[in-house]
Design a protein around this motif. Structure first.
Motif, PDB file in Angstrom:
ATOM      1  N   GLN A 152       0.670  -1.467  -0.675  1.00 38.69           N
ATOM      2  CA  GLN A 152      -0.051   0.129  -0.165  1.00 38.69           C
ATOM      3  C   GLN A 152       0.672   1.192   0.129  1.00 38.69           C
ATOM      4  O   GLN A 152       0.929   1.849  -0.640  1.00 38.69           O
ATOM      5  N   THR A 153       1.676   0.955   0.890  1.00 36.03           N
ATOM      6  CA  THR A 153       2.570   2.782   1.150  1.00 36.03           C
ATOM      7  C   THR A 153       3.257   2.607  -0.103  1.00 36.03           C
ATOM      8  O   THR A 153       3.375   4.032  -1.096  1.00 36.03           O
ATOM      9  N   GLY A 154       4.152   2.071  -0.733  1.00 28.60           N
ATOM     10  CA  GLY A 154       4.354   1.841  -1.721  1.00 28.60           C
ATOM     11  C   GLY A 154       3.508   2.361  -2.919  1.00 28.60           C
ATOM     12  O   GLY A 154       4.279   3.178  -3.767  1.00 28.60           O
ATOM     13  N   LEU A 155       2.345   1.834  -3.573  1.00 25.43           N
ATOM     14  CA  LEU A 155       1.998   2.247  -4.606  1.00 25.43           C
ATOM     15  C   LEU A 155       1.270   3.685  -4.244  1.00 25.43           C
ATOM     16  O   LEU A 155       1.379   4.847  -5.192  1.00 25.43           O
ATOM     17  N   TRP A 156       0.528   4.286  -3.406  1.00 26.69           N
ATOM     18  CA  TRP A 156       0.457   5.205  -3.115  1.00 26.69           C
ATOM     19  C   TRP A 156       1.391   6.030  -2.756  1.00 26.69           C
ATOM     20  O   TRP A 156       0.928   7.902  -3.646  1.00 26.69           O
ATOM     21  N   ALA A 157       2.644   6.439  -2.931  1.00 30.68           N
ATOM     22  CA  ALA A 157       3.157   6.852  -2.741  1.00 30.68           C
ATOM     23  C   ALA A 157       4.129   6.871  -3.887  1.00 30.68           C
ATOM     24  O   ALA A 157       3.728   8.536  -5.228  1.00 30.68           O
ATOM     25  N   LEU A 158       3.704   6.098  -5.366  1.00 25.70           N
ATOM     26  CA  LEU A 158       3.900   6.113  -6.794  1.00 25.70           C
ATOM     27  C   LEU A 158       2.268   6.805  -6.821  1.00 25.70           C
ATOM     28  O   LEU A 158       2.625   7.420  -8.136  1.00 25.70           O
ATOM     29  N   ALA A 159       1.745   6.802  -6.728  1.00 24.91           N
ATOM     30  CA  ALA A 159       0.717   7.457  -7.232  1.00 24.91           C
ATOM     31  C   ALA A 159       0.669   8.860  -6.647  1.00 24.91           C
ATOM     32  O   ALA A 159       0.576   9.752  -8.120  1.00 24.91           O
ATOM     33  N   LEU A 160       1.427   9.271  -5.624  1.00 26.03           N
ATOM     34  CA  LEU A 160       1.886  10.900  -5.534  1.00 26.03           C
ATOM     35  C   LEU A 160       2.563  11.830  -6.861  1.00 26.03           C
ATOM     36  O   LEU A 160       2.330  12.651  -6.837  1.00 26.03           O
ATOM     37  N   VAL A 161       3.333  10.422  -7.026  1.00 29.97           N
ATOM     38  CA  VAL A 161       4.464  11.266  -7.688  1.00 29.97           C
ATOM     39  C   VAL A 161       4.171  11.232  -8.918  1.00 29.97           C
ATOM     40  O   VAL A 161       3.973  12.005 -10.228  1.00 29.97           O
ATOM     41  N   VAL A 162       3.152   9.927  -9.111  1.00 23.78           N
ATOM     42  CA  VAL A 162       2.990  10.519 -11.578  1.00 23.78           C
ATOM     43  C   VAL A 162       1.537  11.766 -10.776  1.00 23.78           C
ATOM     44  O   VAL A 162       1.373  12.167 -12.246  1.00 23.78           O
ATOM     45  N   ASP A 163       0.896  12.113  -9.971  1.00 20.55           N
ATOM     46  CA  ASP A 163       0.162  13.233  -9.564  1.00 20.55           C
ATOM     47  C   ASP A 163       0.487  14.781  -9.598  1.00 20.55           C
ATOM     48  O   ASP A 163       0.753  14.748 -10.862  1.00 20.55           O
ATOM     49  N   TYR A 164       1.739  14.287  -9.258  1.00 16.22           N
ATOM     50  CA  TYR A 164       2.439  15.997  -8.973  1.00 16.22           C
ATOM     51  C   TYR A 164       3.368  16.393 -10.116  1.00 16.22           C
ATOM     52  O   TYR A 164       3.350  17.239 -10.817  1.00 16.22           O
ATOM     53  N   VAL A 165       3.727  14.755 -10.993  1.00 16.80           N
ATOM     54  CA  VAL A 165       4.587  15.636 -11.731  1.00 16.80           C
ATOM     55  C   VAL A 165       4.593  15.682 -13.160  1.00 16.80           C
ATOM     56  O   VAL A 165       4.186  15.942 -14.004  1.00 16.80           O
ATOM     57  N   GLY A 166       2.846  14.180 -13.002  1.00 20.69           N
ATOM     58  CA  GLY A 166       2.525  14.291 -13.805  1.00 20.69           C
ATOM     59  C   GLY A 166       1.737  15.729 -14.754  1.00 20.69           C
ATOM     60  O   GLY A 166       1.163  16.254 -15.229  1.00 20.69           O
ATOM     61  N   ILE A 167       0.503  16.704 -13.125  1.00 20.57           N
ATOM     62  CA  ILE A 167       0.258  17.569 -13.613  1.00 20.57           C
ATOM     63  C   ILE A 167       1.140  18.861 -13.893  1.00 20.57           C
ATOM     64  O   ILE A 167       0.854  20.264 -15.056  1.00 20.57           O
ATOM     65  N   TRP A 168       2.655  18.626 -13.560  1.00 22.96           N
ATOM     66  CA  TRP A 168       3.557  19.573 -13.648  1.00 22.96           C
ATOM     67  C   TRP A 168       4.076  19.485 -15.301  1.00 22.96           C
ATOM     68  O   TRP A 168       4.170  20.537 -16.387  1.00 22.96           O
ATOM     69  N   VAL A 169       4.069  18.163 -15.493  1.00 15.00           N
ATOM     70  CA  VAL A 169       4.187  17.998 -16.815  1.00 15.00           C
ATOM     71  C   VAL A 169       3.188  18.471 -18.040  1.00 15.00           C
ATOM     72  O   VAL A 169       3.846  19.088 -18.824  1.00 15.00           O
ATOM     73  N   ALA A 170       2.401  18.870 -17.413  1.00 12.60           N
ATOM     74  CA  ALA A 170       1.445  19.031 -18.736  1.00 12.60           C
ATOM     75  C   ALA A 170       1.196  20.292 -18.763  1.00 12.60           C
ATOM     76  O   ALA A 170       0.326  21.080 -20.009  1.00 12.60           O
ATOM     77  N   GLY A 171       1.766  20.998 -18.195  1.00 12.35           N
ATOM     78  CA  GLY A 171       1.695  22.476 -18.899  1.00 12.35           C
ATOM     79  C   GLY A 171       1.190  23.594 -17.834  1.00 12.35           C
ATOM     80  O   GLY A 171      -0.528  22.742 -17.362  1.00 12.35           O
ATOM     81  N   THR A 172       0.656  24.382 -17.955  1.00 14.63           N
ATOM     82  CA  THR A 172      -0.130  25.472 -17.985  1.00 14.63           C
ATOM     83  C   THR A 172      -0.834  26.851 -18.967  1.00 14.63           C
ATOM     84  O   THR A 172      -1.515  27.510 -18.991  1.00 14.63           O
ATOM     85  N   SER A 173      -0.484  25.170 -20.449  1.00 13.00           N
ATOM     86  CA  SER A 173      -0.649  26.450 -21.206  1.00 13.00           C
ATOM     87  C   SER A 173      -2.886  27.042 -21.328  1.00 13.00           C
ATOM     88  O   SER A 173      -3.239  27.790 -21.216  1.00 13.00           O
ATOM     89  N   GLY A 174      -3.332  26.338 -20.629  1.00 14.10           N
ATOM     90  CA  GLY A 174      -4.636  26.026 -20.658  1.00 14.10           C
ATOM     91  C   GLY A 174      -5.627  26.756 -19.257  1.00 14.10           C
ATOM     92  O   GLY A 174      -6.876  26.826 -20.170  1.00 14.10           O
ATOM     93  N   TRP A 175      -4.863  26.656 -18.269  1.00 11.54           N
ATOM     94  CA  TRP A 175      -5.479  26.776 -17.150  1.00 11.54           C
ATOM     95  C   TRP A 175      -5.998  28.842 -17.241  1.00 11.54           C
ATOM     96  O   TRP A 175      -4.919  29.713 -18.016  1.00 11.54           O
ATOM     97  N   ARG A 176      -6.809  28.668 -16.218  1.00 13.68           N
ATOM     98  CA  ARG A 176      -7.325  30.264 -16.307  1.00 13.68           C
ATOM     99  C   ARG A 176      -6.996  30.529 -15.135  1.00 13.68           C
ATOM    100  O   ARG A 176      -7.845  29.601 -14.395  1.00 13.68           O
ATOM    101  N   LEU A 177      -6.804  31.824 -14.277  1.00 16.24           N
ATOM    102  CA  LEU A 177      -6.887  32.537 -13.285  1.00 16.24           C
ATOM    103  C   LEU A 177      -6.952  33.873 -13.514  1.00 16.24           C
ATOM    104  O   LEU A 177      -6.400  34.750 -13.909  1.00 16.24           O
ATOM    105  N   THR A 178      -8.774  33.989 -13.365  1.00 11.67           N
ATOM    106  CA  THR A 178      -8.929  34.896 -13.432  1.00 11.67           C
ATOM    107  C   THR A 178      -9.650  36.281 -11.800  1.00 11.67           C
ATOM    108  O   THR A 178      -9.284  37.240 -12.129  1.00 11.67           O
ATOM    109  N   ALA A 179      -9.640  35.318 -11.024  1.00  9.75           N
ATOM    110  CA  ALA A 179      -9.262  36.144  -9.765  1.00  9.75           C
ATOM    111  C   ALA A 179      -8.249  35.668  -8.661  1.00  9.75           C
ATOM    112  O   ALA A 179      -8.262  35.046  -8.257  1.00  9.75           O
TER     113      ALA A 179
END
Length: 391
Positions: A152-179
């Motif tokens: 469990q701990t190893g798979l959850w840690a891997l999930a965090l790596v995928v989540d955090y790194v994946g969202i970073w790699v996905a970039g910010t070109s489409g995000w909108r911050l209006t406020a």
């Protein structure tokens, strides 16, 4: 900021308290790592809804319904935290319940965001791109939850790596911050939520115990630490960062928001929870004289959580400032290095003395900055929120 967003944050108050108690019950390296994994999960869940609330009003239409669903589901996540790694017999398998509910929170968020995006093709593309690491991370969490220890701990840690790194790699070109002001205020509020947990830890640490002078002294030191952390963030830093974010535009603003708030606020906020753990332990030491003597040192994970937690917190400030203004904060860096270097020394000191030492260093840092940068501070706070960057 809406009342529903404030209500939503109350669930995270409970969740942070649950993680603190989990680590307090198992003050080992394993317990600390498990706490860190849970805090990292909670952090990205909260951040996801902070971005959503900036895209559309949180208390209107489908976003309101989504926030309410997420609030209730996150409460179940918080309920299962005490059993998140060691399930108790007689009920549902808690690790799987936590993982499944967390996946619901993240996936419902993406679905609602797609609706809120409307006909914004760029934002919809960004969300679909983001769904890849989020979906993979949720799958790993559910699989880890179903298997339980030791995988469990190893798979959850891997999930965090995928989540955090994946969202970073996905970039910010489409995000909108209006406020941008709303976004900065939301993150300021979650810092307050974490600081509130440190205050709760002080009280819980002496619950149902007599109140001798040592407890009063430890409480004063603990409050001094919490107030110093509040001062260091909200006195000037929050104002300057808000002004810088408001001045940026387009993708530059989205990238700045991602870097400064979604990622660099993680060590700032999460370190406070570890500091809360250490405050709870110090108060237990000085109040429960049947199990501890006033000369007993604070050792192991609780001591590292105190000195190391404040070190990480200050270095988080340093990185936050550098990302926003391109300059470094030498005095906070020096205090962080001194605190890290003092860990071996504090290992020999009474727990109360260790806490007093941290309180003195932080209070001294606050006093030094207030005097040295008083003119710049006044300019930032009362005249120009994006003005001088010295403080």
């Amino acid at each position: 900021m809406t009342t529903l967003e404030l209500f939503f944050d109350l669930v995270f108050v409970f969740a942070f308290t649950q993680v603190t108690q989990l680590m307090a019950n198992d003050p080992s390296v394993q317990g600390a790592l498990r706490g860190l994994v849970l805090l990292a999960l909670l952090w990205f869940a909260w951040c996801s809804y902070a971005w959503l609330g900036n895209q559309a009003h949180a208390d209107e239409g489908v976003v309101r319904v989504t926030m309410v669903v997420a609030l209730g589901t996150m409460f179940v996540v918080a309920l299962t935290i005490p059993e998140s790694f060691v399930d108790l017999p007689g009920g549902l398998f808690a690790p799987l319940v936590l993982a499944a509910c967390y996946a619901v929170v993240r996936l419902v968020h993406l679905a609602c965001y797609l609706i809120a995006a409307g006909d914004d093709v760029g934002l919809r593309h960004q969300l679909l791109l983001t769904a890849i690491p989020v979906g993979a991370a949720c799958a790993l969490l559910v699989i880890g939850g179903a298997l339980g220890p030791p995988y469990q701990t190893g798979l959850w840690a891997l999930a965090l790596v995928v989540d955090y790194v994946g969202i970073w790699v996905a970039g910010t070109s489409g995000w909108r911050l209006t406020a941008p002001v709303h976004f900065a205020e939301r993150h300021g509020l979650i810092v307050l939520v974490a600081l509130g947990e440190s205050m709760v830890a002080i009280g819980v640490g002496v619950a149902r115990q007599p109140i001798p002078w040592a407890v009063i002294g430890a409480s004063v030191f603990g409050i001094a630490v919490a107030v110093s952390l509040w001062w260091l963030y909200f006195d000037v830093v929050a104002h300057v960062a808000e002004g810088v974010l408001a001045q940026a535009s387009g993708e530059q603003r989205s990238r700045l928001a991602r870097d400064s708030y979604t990622y660099l606020h993680f060590p700032i906020v999460i370190s406070i929870i570890f500091i809360a753990l250490s405050l709870k332990k110090v108060l237990e030491y000085v109040s429960n004289t049947g199990d501890h003597d006033l000369t007993d040192p604070l050792t192991g994970v609780p001591l590292v959580a105190l000195f190391g937690g404040v070190t990480v917190h200050l270095l988080g400030h340093v990185a936050f400032r550098h990302r926003n203004t391109g300059t470094w904060n030498p005095h906070r860096t020096v205090v962080a290095v001194v605190l890290a270097a003092l860990i071996p020394v504090a290992w020999q000191l009474p727990a109360l003395a260790s806490l007093g030492l941290v309180a003195a260093l932080l209070s001294g840092l606050v006093g030094y900055e207030a005097m040295k940068f008083r003119v710049a501070r006044d300019e930032v706070r009362h005249h120009n929120a994006d003005g001088p960057k010295e403080a």
